[in-house]
Scaffold this motif. Structure first.
Motif, PDB file in Angstrom:
ATOM      1  N   GLN A   7       0.810  -1.220   0.000  1.00  0.00           N
ATOM      2  CA  GLN A   7       0.000   0.000   0.000  1.00  0.00           C
ATOM      3  C   GLN A   7       0.847   1.275   0.000  1.00  0.00           C
ATOM      4  O   GLN A   7       0.364   2.319  -0.403  1.00  0.00           O
ATOM      5  CB  GLN A   7      -0.941  -0.001   1.207  1.00  0.00           C
ATOM      6  N   ALA A   8       2.090   1.195   0.420  1.00  0.00           N
ATOM      7  CA  ALA A   8       2.937   2.393   0.522  1.00  0.00           C
ATOM      8  C   ALA A   8       3.352   2.878  -0.871  1.00  0.00           C
ATOM      9  O   ALA A   8       3.798   2.095  -1.705  1.00  0.00           O
ATOM     10  CB  ALA A   8       4.173   2.089   1.358  1.00  0.00           C
ATOM     11  N   PHE A  55       8.624  -5.386  -4.611  1.00  0.00           N
ATOM     12  CA  PHE A  55       8.024  -6.362  -3.712  1.00  0.00           C
ATOM     13  C   PHE A  55       8.611  -7.716  -4.079  1.00  0.00           C
ATOM     14  O   PHE A  55       8.651  -8.101  -5.251  1.00  0.00           O
ATOM     15  CB  PHE A  55       6.504  -6.391  -3.884  1.00  0.00           C
ATOM     16  N   ALA A  56       9.081  -8.452  -3.078  1.00  0.00           N
ATOM     17  CA  ALA A  56       9.572  -9.818  -3.288  1.00  0.00           C
ATOM     18  C   ALA A  56       8.923 -10.702  -2.250  1.00  0.00           C
ATOM     19  O   ALA A  56       8.702 -10.277  -1.108  1.00  0.00           O
ATOM     20  CB  ALA A  56      11.093  -9.871  -3.149  1.00  0.00           C
ATOM     21  N   ILE A  92      14.937  -1.742   3.405  1.00  0.00           N
ATOM     22  CA  ILE A  92      13.576  -2.177   3.074  1.00  0.00           C
ATOM     23  C   ILE A  92      12.568  -1.317   3.813  1.00  0.00           C
ATOM     24  O   ILE A  92      12.875  -0.729   4.851  1.00  0.00           O
ATOM     25  CB  ILE A  92      13.355  -3.673   3.396  1.00  0.00           C
ATOM     26  N   ASP A  93      11.363  -1.255   3.257  1.00  0.00           N
ATOM     27  CA  ASP A  93      10.282  -0.507   3.896  1.00  0.00           C
ATOM     28  C   ASP A  93       9.587  -1.351   4.953  1.00  0.00           C
ATOM     29  O   ASP A  93       9.317  -0.891   6.050  1.00  0.00           O
ATOM     30  CB  ASP A  93       9.258  -0.046   2.854  1.00  0.00           C
ATOM     31  N   ASN A  94       9.282  -2.614   4.586  1.00  0.00           N
ATOM     32  CA  ASN A  94       8.531  -3.453   5.508  1.00  0.00           C
ATOM     33  C   ASN A  94       8.752  -4.914   5.167  1.00  0.00           C
ATOM     34  O   ASN A  94       9.189  -5.246   4.061  1.00  0.00           O
ATOM     35  CB  ASN A  94       7.042  -3.116   5.446  1.00  0.00           C
ATOM     36  N   ALA A  95       8.408  -5.787   6.113  1.00  0.00           N
ATOM     37  CA  ALA A  95       8.536  -7.232   5.892  1.00  0.00           C
ATOM     38  C   ALA A  95       7.535  -7.964   6.764  1.00  0.00           C
ATOM     39  O   ALA A  95       7.216  -7.520   7.872  1.00  0.00           O
ATOM     40  CB  ALA A  95       9.955  -7.703   6.209  1.00  0.00           C
ATOM     41  N   VAL A  96       7.070  -9.100   6.251  1.00  0.00           N
ATOM     42  CA  VAL A  96       6.118  -9.955   6.964  1.00  0.00           C
ATOM     43  C   VAL A  96       6.532 -11.399   6.745  1.00  0.00           C
ATOM     44  O   VAL A  96       6.942 -11.778   5.639  1.00  0.00           O
ATOM     45  CB  VAL A  96       4.679  -9.749   6.439  1.00  0.00           C
TER      46      VAL A  96
END
Length: 142
Positions: A20-21, A27-28, A72-76
């Motif tokens: 969403q950012a 995106f990987a 990185i911006d984010n990770a899950v």
């Protein structure tokens, strides 16, 4: 975010939550599925177990380490527990970043580190002998 799931992983929802950012340029993701064989044996199903509180704490530490080590911006990362059938998704990792190199590198780092350090155990049950099972500790095998 790191989570342990008893129900199937919703990869589309996880991807959407990450992408969403507007700053995200890449995106990987990695999806790990239950396969029907290992070491020449026919696998019938798997059972993953864990100590949830410790797994979540260690999993979150891996995510934080990836955020510090890579741009990185984010990770899950979400890992299933319980009985999984052939073809079920066992683990999902997603990473967003400004550029693809960081996203790919962080995604690989997260899955490799989770498998090596987070207390999640896999037991394989074989088709050839329903009573035969093997606990696997080798990170490369799960």
């Amino acid at each position: 975010m790191f989570d342990i799931a008893e129900k199937p992983i919703d990869a589309a929802a996880l991807r959407q939550s990450l992408t969403q950012a507007e700053s995200c340029g890449a995106f990987a993701c990695f999806e790990g599925w239950v396969r029907n064989h290992n070491d020449g044996k026919n696998v019938d199903y798997l059972v993953y177990t864990t100590y949830p509180e410790l797994a979540k704490t260690q999993g979150l530490a891996v995510i934080e380490q990836a955020k510090q080590q890579f741009k990185i911006d984010n990770a899950v990362c979400v890992h299933r527990v319980g009985r999984l059938a052939i073809g079920d998704m066992a683990v999902w990792v997603g990473v967003t970043a400004g550029h693809r190199d960081a996203a790919f590198a962080a995604c690989r780092f997260i899955i490799d580190t989770v498998k090596a350090q987070v207390p999640i155990w896999k037991q394989e049950f074989y088709r050839d002998n329903a009573n035969q099972a093997a606990w696997l500790a080798n990170p490369e095998s799960h």
